[in-house]
Design a protein around this motif. Structure first.
Motif, short mmCIF file in Angstrom:
data_model
loop_
_atom_site.label_atom_id
_atom_site.label_comp_id
_atom_site.label_asym_id
_atom_site.label_seq_id
_atom_site.Cartn_x
_atom_site.Cartn_y
_atom_site.Cartn_z
N ALA A 1 0.90 -1.22 0.01
CA ALA A 1 0.05 -0.11 0.03
C ALA A 1 0.93 1.29 0.02
CB ALA A 1 -1.04 -0.03 1.14
N ASP A 2 0.13 2.36 -0.38
CA ASP A 2 0.97 3.68 -0.38
C ASP A 2 1.03 3.78 0.94
OD1 ASP A 2 1.01 3.88 -3.19
OD2 ASP A 2 -0.76 4.87 -3.25
N PRO A 3 2.24 4.67 1.60
CA PRO A 3 2.11 5.11 2.96
C PRO A 3 0.94 5.92 3.39
CG PRO A 3 3.98 6.03 1.63
CD PRO A 3 3.21 5.26 0.84
N LEU A 4 0.73 5.65 4.46
CA LEU A 4 -0.44 6.53 5.13
C LEU A 4 -0.17 7.83 5.43
CD1 LEU A 4 -3.49 6.13 6.32
CD2 LEU A 4 -2.69 5.48 8.32
N TRP B 1 -7.14 11.96 4.09
CA TRP B 1 -5.88 11.04 4.13
C TRP B 1 -5.92 10.47 2.86
CZ3 TRP B 1 -10.13 10.25 7.21
CH2 TRP B 1 -10.79 9.08 7.14
N SER B 2 -4.54 9.98 2.91
CA SER B 2 -4.41 8.94 1.58
C SER B 2 -3.51 7.74 2.14
CB SER B 2 -3.64 9.72 0.52
OG SER B 2 -2.29 10.30 1.02
N GLY B 3 -3.58 6.75 1.31
CA GLY B 3 -2.75 5.68 1.42
C GLY B 3 -3.31 4.71 2.61
N GLY B 4 -2.63 3.56 2.89
CA GLY B 4 -3.15 2.65 3.94
C GLY B 4 -3.82 1.78 3.39
N ASN B 5 -4.25 0.89 4.35
CA ASN B 5 -5.04 -0.54 4.16
C ASN B 5 -5.97 -0.84 5.17
OD1 ASN B 5 -4.40 -1.61 1.39
ND2 ASN B 5 -2.35 -2.30 2.29
N HIS C 1 -11.42 7.80 2.45
CA HIS C 1 -10.18 8.50 2.82
C HIS C 1 -10.50 10.05 3.21
CE1 HIS C 1 -8.25 5.09 0.70
NE2 HIS C 1 -7.35 5.25 1.60
N ASP D 1 -4.21 2.60 10.48
CA ASP D 1 -5.20 1.54 9.87
C ASP D 1 -5.11 0.12 10.37
OD1 ASP D 1 -2.62 0.33 8.80
OD2 ASP D 1 -2.72 1.16 6.74
#
Length: 121
Positions: free
Chosen positions: A22-25, A43-47, A74, A94
């Motif tokens: 995943a992209d970094p949170l 926010w962006s990223g995370g799972n 997000h 996450d």
């Protein structure tokens, strides 16, 4: 022949791991937040599911928690039920990577008094 199989397996493993990573949170600090006026937190990223907390003061004491936010979401519309003049920050985690990120500090601006304020801020 054996070396070709190893090379193909290694290439497959690298591609598979890059696809699943995943992209970094990253948690964005709100540019503007006012008492009793909803604030969009993004926010962006995370799972996986997300867990958002509103923290009070330099000590970052939790005053509100919003858990189980959907994996495809997000953003969160926070009611900003904290008194104007309060110093707050946010943290977000996450449930897949267990990653925890924090926002910068921000001060709640003046706003209406038409909501129930959190008392510990």
């Amino acid at each position: 022949m054996f070396m070709k199989i190893i090379a193909r397996f290694t290439t497959f493993a690298i591609v598979a791991s890059s696809v699943s990573a995943a992209d970094p949170l990253v948690l964005n600090t709100p540019a503007d937040a006012h008492q009793c006026i909803p604030t969009l937190i993004t926010w962006s990223g995370g799972n996986g599911l997300f867990f958002l907390r509103v923290l009070s003061g330099i000590e970052r004491n939790p005053i509100q928690e919003f858990g189980g936010l959907p994996a495809d979401q997000h953003s969160f519309l926070w009611q900003t039920n904290v008194a104007s003049g309060s110093l707050v920050s946010l943290d977000l985690a996450d449930d897949v990577g267990g990653e925890l990120v924090q926002s910068g500090f921000f001060v709640i601006g003046d706003g209406p008094s038409n909501c129930t304020l959190v008392q510990d801020a």
